[in-house]
Enzyme design. Structure first.
Site, PDB file in Angstrom:
ATOM      1  N   SER A   5       0.795  -1.270   0.048  1.00  0.00           N
ATOM      2  CA  SER A   5       0.060  -0.199   0.191  1.00  0.00           C
ATOM      3  C   SER A   5       0.761   1.241   0.242  1.00  0.00           C
ATOM      4  O   SER A   5       0.349   2.157  -0.533  1.00  0.00           O
ATOM      5  CB  SER A   5      -0.956  -0.022   1.030  1.00  0.00           C
ATOM      6  OG  SER A   5      -0.318  -0.015   2.565  1.00  0.00           O
ATOM      7  N   HIS A  16       9.251   2.348   9.131  1.00  0.00           N
ATOM      8  CA  HIS A  16       9.342   1.472  10.005  1.00  0.00           C
ATOM      9  C   HIS A  16       7.827   1.860  10.738  1.00  0.00           C
ATOM     10  O   HIS A  16       7.985   3.169  11.037  1.00  0.00           O
ATOM     11  CB  HIS A  16      10.629   1.479  10.913  1.00  0.00           C
ATOM     12  CG  HIS A  16      10.253   0.539  12.034  1.00  0.00           C
ATOM     13  ND1 HIS A  16      10.394  -0.840  11.745  1.00  0.00           N
ATOM     14  CD2 HIS A  16       9.930   0.413  13.321  1.00  0.00           C
ATOM     15  CE1 HIS A  16      10.181  -1.596  13.025  1.00  0.00           C
ATOM     16  NE2 HIS A  16      10.087  -0.959  13.903  1.00  0.00           N
ATOM     17  N   GLU A  54       1.928   6.606   7.587  1.00  0.00           N
ATOM     18  CA  GLU A  54       3.024   6.497   6.293  1.00  0.00           C
ATOM     19  C   GLU A  54       2.424   6.849   5.024  1.00  0.00           C
ATOM     20  O   GLU A  54       3.263   7.370   4.344  1.00  0.00           O
ATOM     21  CB  GLU A  54       3.248   4.928   6.478  1.00  0.00           C
ATOM     22  CG  GLU A  54       3.860   4.196   7.763  1.00  0.00           C
ATOM     23  CD  GLU A  54       4.000   2.665   7.590  1.00  0.00           C
ATOM     24  OE1 GLU A  54       4.202   1.922   6.545  1.00  0.00           O
ATOM     25  OE2 GLU A  54       4.014   2.302   8.711  1.00  0.00           O
TER      26      GLU A  54
HETATM   27  C1  GRF Z   1       4.248  -0.637   6.840  1.00  0.00           C
HETATM   28  O1  GRF Z   1       3.474  -0.690   7.803  1.00  0.00           O
HETATM   29  C2  GRF Z   1       5.761  -0.516   6.877  1.00  0.00           C
HETATM   30  O2  GRF Z   1       5.896   0.441   8.024  1.00  0.00           O
HETATM   31  C3  GRF Z   1       6.413  -1.759   7.336  1.00  0.00           C
HETATM   32  O3  GRF Z   1       5.546  -2.737   6.479  1.00  0.00           O
HETATM   33  C4  GRF Z   1       4.450  -2.171   6.264  1.00  0.00           C
HETATM   34  C5  GRF Z   1       4.073  -2.319   4.764  1.00  0.00           C
HETATM   35  O4  GRF Z   1       2.756  -2.049   4.378  1.00  0.00           O
HETATM   36  N1  GRF Z   1       7.697  -1.708   6.937  1.00  0.00           N
HETATM   37  P1  GRF Z   1       2.400  -1.996   2.833  1.00  0.00           P
HETATM   38  O5  GRF Z   1       2.798  -3.370   2.042  1.00  0.00           O
HETATM   39  O6  GRF Z   1       3.103  -0.695   2.223  1.00  0.00           O
HETATM   40  O7  GRF Z   1       0.932  -2.068   2.935  1.00  0.00           O
END
Ligand code: GRF
Length: 199
Positions: A14, A107, A177
């Site tokens: 995502s 992270h 994020e």
């Molecule tokens: C995110 O929470 C990121 O912080 C961690 O892995 C997750 C990835 O989610 N490193 P996505 O695959 O981008 O939905």
């Protein structure tokens, strides 16, 4: 400096999707996603990238850790910056050396807390919940040879409700994020955040 990204993913992607779509809407930002790389042939992120016409590459563990063949492939696609977005394999030192301060990770916690081996996904949010922390957040950092230890570029926090489940915390942090990862990359492309030394 125009950035040509390779986004490394292991799962849903995502964050990768957000980065691809935000920069497609903003060609003036000078950031193009050249390649999506995964260690998992079935990763949803690969289908998402293919739908958007972005080339993909699936890594083989032996080749990734025992050869440096990946460097030639990245060069072939003109990649000059790597973005890890939910990529679960440790980055080998040849790759760290080839992309000094040119590789970011996100992270889902406020590092240095809740980082290191085994601290990924829901494990992070369960630990935050168990500690009863009043807030959590996300950290964007440069990548070195150790899990979650490179220099921090950007952090954002979110207040937690005592009733939040680990899944609720995960959702709050993921929203942060999505809102921030592409913006930090845009600032690096603009030279506002250094890729060499001025973090
Ligand atoms: C995110 O929470 C990121 O912080 C961690 O892995 C997750 C990835 O989610 N490193 P996505 O695959 O981008 O939905």
């Amino acid at each position: 400096m125009p950035l040509r990204l390779a986004i490394f993913v292991s799962g849903t992607g995502s964050n990768a999707r957000m980065i691809i779509d935000r920069f497609r809407e903003r060609p003036e930002a000078g950031v193009e996603v050249a390649l999506v790389v995964s260690n998992k042939p079935g990763a949803g992120a690969l289908a998402m990238a293919t739908e958007r016409g972005i080339p993909t590459l699936v890594l083989q563990r032996k080749s990734f850790y025992e050869t440096e063949d990946l460097l030639a492939q990245l060069e072939h696609f003109g990649v000059n910056f790597i973005v890890l977005a939910g990529f679960l394999w440790l980055i080998p030192s040849y790759l760290v050396r080839a992309f000094p301060r040119r590789m970011l990770n996100v992270h889902p916690a406020l590092l240095p807390a809740y980082g290191g081996k085994g601290m990924y996904g829901i494990h992070v949010h369960r630990a935050v919940k168990a500690a009863g922390d009043p807030e959590s957040g996300m950290t964007i950092h440069y990548v070195n040879e150790h899990y979650d230890e490179g220099d921090i570029v950007y952090q954002a926090a979110v207040r937690l409700d005592p009733d939040d489940s680990p899944e609720d915390i995960a959702a709050r942090v993921l929203r942060l994020e999505h809102a921030n990862y592409w913006r930090v990359i845009a600032r690096i492309a603009e030279g506002e955040l250094g890729v060499e030394s001025d973090v």
